[in-house]
Motif scaffolding. Structure first.
Motif, PDB file in Angstrom:
ATOM      1  N   MET A 429       0.840  -1.210   0.000  1.00 17.75           N
ATOM      2  CA  MET A 429       0.000   0.000   0.000  1.00 17.75           C
ATOM      3  C   MET A 429       0.872   1.255   0.000  1.00 17.75           C
ATOM      4  O   MET A 429       0.635   2.175  -0.786  1.00 17.75           O
ATOM      5  CB  MET A 429      -0.919  -0.025   1.231  1.00 17.75           C
ATOM      6  N   THR A 430       1.897   1.278   0.863  1.00 20.84           N
ATOM      7  CA  THR A 430       2.713   2.512   0.949  1.00 20.84           C
ATOM      8  C   THR A 430       3.499   2.732  -0.350  1.00 20.84           C
ATOM      9  O   THR A 430       3.805   3.867  -0.701  1.00 20.84           O
ATOM     10  CB  THR A 430       3.700   2.460   2.134  1.00 20.84           C
ATOM     11  N   GLY A 431       3.830   1.649  -1.053  1.00 18.40           N
ATOM     12  CA  GLY A 431       4.617   1.777  -2.288  1.00 18.40           C
ATOM     13  C   GLY A 431       3.770   2.080  -3.514  1.00 18.40           C
ATOM     14  O   GLY A 431       4.296   2.220  -4.623  1.00 18.40           O
ATOM     15  N   THR A 432       2.470   2.175  -3.327  1.00 14.56           N
ATOM     16  CA  THR A 432       1.563   2.454  -4.451  1.00 14.56           C
ATOM     17  C   THR A 432       1.302   3.959  -4.536  1.00 14.56           C
ATOM     18  O   THR A 432       1.030   4.595  -3.515  1.00 14.56           O
ATOM     19  CB  THR A 432       0.219   1.715  -4.249  1.00 14.56           C
ATOM     20  N   LEU A 439     -10.260   9.539  -1.749  1.00 13.29           N
ATOM     21  CA  LEU A 439     -10.522   8.966  -0.433  1.00 13.29           C
ATOM     22  C   LEU A 439      -9.555   7.811  -0.155  1.00 13.29           C
ATOM     23  O   LEU A 439      -9.196   7.550   0.992  1.00 13.29           O
ATOM     24  CB  LEU A 439     -11.968   8.457  -0.341  1.00 13.29           C
ATOM     25  N   SER A 440      -9.110   7.142  -1.230  1.00 10.65           N
ATOM     26  CA  SER A 440      -8.195   6.005  -1.060  1.00 10.65           C
ATOM     27  C   SER A 440      -6.913   6.394  -0.348  1.00 10.65           C
ATOM     28  O   SER A 440      -6.257   5.555   0.286  1.00 10.65           O
ATOM     29  CB  SER A 440      -7.822   5.415  -2.423  1.00 10.65           C
ATOM     30  N   GLU A 441      -6.555   7.668  -0.452  1.00  9.06           N
ATOM     31  CA  GLU A 441      -5.328   8.106   0.225  1.00  9.06           C
ATOM     32  C   GLU A 441      -5.403   7.905   1.734  1.00  9.06           C
ATOM     33  O   GLU A 441      -4.374   7.811   2.398  1.00  9.06           O
ATOM     34  CB  GLU A 441      -5.055   9.577  -0.089  1.00  9.06           C
ATOM     35  N   ALA A 442      -6.617   7.821   2.275  1.00  6.19           N
ATOM     36  CA  ALA A 442      -6.739   7.572   3.717  1.00  6.19           C
ATOM     37  C   ALA A 442      -6.162   6.196   4.064  1.00  6.19           C
ATOM     38  O   ALA A 442      -5.528   6.031   5.105  1.00  6.19           O
ATOM     39  CB  ALA A 442      -8.204   7.667   4.152  1.00  6.19           C
ATOM     40  N   SER A 443      -6.384   5.218   3.180  1.00  5.56           N
ATOM     41  CA  SER A 443      -5.816   3.891   3.422  1.00  5.56           C
ATOM     42  C   SER A 443      -4.293   3.939   3.393  1.00  5.56           C
ATOM     43  O   SER A 443      -3.613   3.331   4.217  1.00  5.56           O
ATOM     44  CB  SER A 443      -6.308   2.899   2.355  1.00  5.56           C
ATOM     45  N   LYS A 444      -3.764   4.690   2.427  1.00  5.44           N
ATOM     46  CA  LYS A 444      -2.310   4.781   2.310  1.00  5.44           C
ATOM     47  C   LYS A 444      -1.730   5.504   3.527  1.00  5.44           C
ATOM     48  O   LYS A 444      -0.676   5.135   4.043  1.00  5.44           O
ATOM     49  CB  LYS A 444      -1.955   5.514   1.011  1.00  5.44           C
ATOM     50  N   ARG A 445      -2.447   6.518   3.997  1.00  2.78           N
ATOM     51  CA  ARG A 445      -1.983   7.255   5.169  1.00  2.78           C
ATOM     52  C   ARG A 445      -1.944   6.339   6.399  1.00  2.78           C
ATOM     53  O   ARG A 445      -1.003   6.375   7.192  1.00  2.78           O
ATOM     54  CB  ARG A 445      -2.925   8.433   5.417  1.00  2.78           C
ATOM     55  N   ALA A 446      -3.000   5.521   6.542  1.00  4.81           N
ATOM     56  CA  ALA A 446      -3.027   4.591   7.683  1.00  4.81           C
ATOM     57  C   ALA A 446      -1.847   3.630   7.591  1.00  4.81           C
ATOM     58  O   ALA A 446      -1.133   3.413   8.572  1.00  4.81           O
ATOM     59  CB  ALA A 446      -4.351   3.821   7.699  1.00  4.81           C
TER      60      ALA A 446
END
Ligand SMILES: Cc1cc2nc3c(=O)[nH]c(=O)nc-3n(C[C@H](O)[C@H](O)[C@H](O)COP(=O)(O)OP(=O)(O)OC[C@H]3O[C@@H](n4cnc5c(N)ncnc54)[C@H](O)[C@@H]3O)c2cc1C
Ligand SMILES: NC(=O)c1ccc[n+]([C@@H]2O[C@H](COP(=O)([O-])OP(=O)(O)OC[C@H]3O[C@@H](n4cnc5c(N)ncnc54)[C@H](O)[C@@H]3O)[C@@H](O)[C@H]2O)c1
Length: 473
Positions: A429-432, A439-446
């Motif tokens: 996730m972090t490498g994507t 809104l998907s950026e919230a997943s990456k932030r987590a």
């Protein structure tokens, strides 16, 4: 003269999400398939479940958009034509129905029998006056609304998911017994379409979900005017003259209509399972991880009838597994750790894998709970959707569960479902790189919050950086 016996490779009982998946897959791979359906092709999901409920939710959402003043646009109380909203529900079912139709499955090469099926032996059943003998049977008979033994319920007109979508007049006051998936989705939809709504829940509303996420949904529903009574068991029902009263241990609630949504009864009675030597209980057919009956290996069970999670995507997934096993002889294991689900309230609540409480119990101090709030996501802020969060349960750099509550949570859970299904690490996730602002950026932030302390609060990293600054070119 009796009709000739049919001999086939696979006989599927029930043309819902599970049965249709088996039939379509198996026949296209070259197996001879008999498909038997007693009611409507498409089963619960198409006719009385997911499809009509999501269509009604869409109509209700439209009403709410008109109602709420936002972003400088005035709101106004919408003129709701309840009957026309139901026409929309019917139209949606009709648009999807051809995919599940008898014509389509006959076109694929299945023999379709429209009758109730009942086993008469371990390798045979009867349906519509025909005897069908098969190498393999698939019980895909689904479930029906559970009618609880509440005194008086049999003397009032109680709606269930099988009748509520046909109701054309708007209920003045809809009382709902049960605060689970059906109860909460229908409560908000009816409230938004202009009904007074009271939910009576015997334990905790949305009790199968993460309590922190469920609390946001319940607050949103209450803010919209839904009355939710928790820890109040419906003890008795009475009614007459266009009203119905639910008597509980903490007082009575009177409304114009009653919806009962207290869970499901699996359709395994009147199926002749004893004649077939198929062990079963009130949860369904007893199957192993290979979805085969523990007592008659000729018989599989899929979907709601298999006694586990009751979702369309689970029934479809089961169907694919059975095709692989029955047609190709490949081993299968129907495990559930990677199965997501979503409740389509606003905000939506989606889950995959372990909740925080389950993960803490399973992993103790090794668990890291990673979070990102929608209020720190630029897209959510811009579109006025700040209510919500992403919560990821991680152990050793890998997600073991994710909870998302907020706008589009059902869509946002997808990468986490993929991560759990494929054993991916948080670095996936972090490498994507994701488009901004989404809104998907919230997943990456987590996910990123797992690494932030390791990078930013680490004296060794700081020393290494100083060194590179001094000697690096
Ligand atoms: C209101 C509501 C909303 C829902 N929303 C969602 C959602 O948003 N997402 C989601 O994933 N899930 C949702 N579900 C759950 C989902 O509908 C079920 O899990 C799914 O339909 C199960 O599929 P199935 O194939 O096991 O059974 P079913 O779809 O119930 O199909 C079983 C079929 O077998 C037939 N049958 C039964 N006995 C016999 C017999 N003896 N002979 C011949 N035929 C027989 C029945 O007539 C039926 O057509 C919802 C359910 C409800 C009630
Ligand atoms: N979005 C979705 O995926 C979706 C939507 C709707 C339904 N479904 C599926 O259908 C299943 C059935 O939904 P459901 O809402 O009927 O069941 P549920 O099990 O989700 O909820 C039933 C609720 O009724 C309560 N209850 C039981 N007896 C009661 C009583 N006498 N008085 C008051 N409360 C009582 C229970 O405590 C529980 O909270 C779900 O579990 C789910 O698998 C899925």
């Amino acid at each position: 003269m009796s009709l000739p016996e049919i001999e086939t490779d696979i006989c599927v009982i029930g043309a819902g999400s599970g049965g249709l998946s088996v039939a379509a897959g198996a026949v296209q791979m070259g197996a001879r398939v008999v498909l038997i359906e007693a009611g409507e092709m498409g089963g619960d999901c198409l006719n009385y479940g997911c499809v009509p409920s999501k269509a009604l939710i869409a109509a209700a959402e439209k009403a709410q958009v008109v109602r709420r003043p936002r972003f400088g646009i005035a709101g106004t109380e919408p003129r709701v034509d309840f009957g026309a909203a139901k026409d929309h529900v019917r139209d949606v079912i009709a648009a999807i129905a051809p995919v599940d139709s008898q014509e389509r499955f006959e076109g694929l090469g299945c023999t379709v029998i429209r009758a109730h099926a009942r086993f008469t032996g371990p390798d045979r059943l009867e349906a519509g006056g025909r005897t069908v003998r098969a190498r393999r049977f698939v019980v895909a008979t689904g479930s029906s609304p559970l009618v609880p033994p509440i005194p008086g319920l049999d003397r009032v007109e109680a709606l269930t998911n099988e009748t509520i979508f046909d109701l054309r007049e708007r209920p003045d006051h809809l009382v709902i017994i049960g605060g689970g998936n059906i109860g909460m989705e229908m409560a908000q939809a009816h409230r938004r379409l202009g009904c007074e709504v009271t939910v009576i829940e015997g334990a905790t509303a949305m009790g199968k979900d993460d309590p922190e996420a469920a609390a946001l949904v319940l607050r949103a529903l209450r803010d919209e005017g839904v009355t939710i009574h928790e820890n109040r068991k419906a003890e008795r029902v009475s009614g007459g003259d266009g009203s119905v009263t639910v008597h509980t241990d903490a007082g009575d609630v009177t409304g114009s209509h009653l919806l009962v949504a207290v869970g499901r009864a699996v359709n395994v009675t009147d199926l002749g399972l004893d004649a077939a030597g198929v062990d079963h209980d009130r949860r369904g057919v007893k199957v192993g991880e290979d979805l085969r009956s523990v007592s008659n290996r000729r018989v599989y069970a899929v979907g709601d009838a298999a006694g586990g999670l009751q979702f369309t995507h689970v029934a479809g997934w089961h169907g694919g597994l059975v095709v692989r096993n029955a047609c190709l002889g490949l081993p299968i294991r129907a495990r559930t750790a990677h199965i997501p689900w979503c409740t389509y309230t606003a905000p939506e609540l989606a889950q995959v894998g372990l909740t925080e409480a389950q993960a803490r119990e399973a992993h103790g101090d090794r668990l890291k709970v990673l979070r990102a709030g929608f209020d720190e996501n630029d897209r959510a802020v811009a579109s006025g959707q700040r209510t919500g969060f992403v919560k990821v349960m991680a152990v050793g750099g890998k997600p073991v569960g994710a909870t998302i509550v907020g706008a589009h949570a059902g869509e946002l859970i997808a990468p986490w479902a993929m991560a759990l299904a494929n054993g991916l690490k948080l670095t996936a996730m972090t490498g994507t790189v994701l488009p901004y602002p989404t809104l998907s950026e919230a997943s990456k932030r987590a996910a990123g919050s797992y690494y932030a302390p390791k990078l930013f609060d680490n004296p060794w990293v700081k020393r290494a950086v100083r060194l590179v600054q001094r000697i690096g070119r």
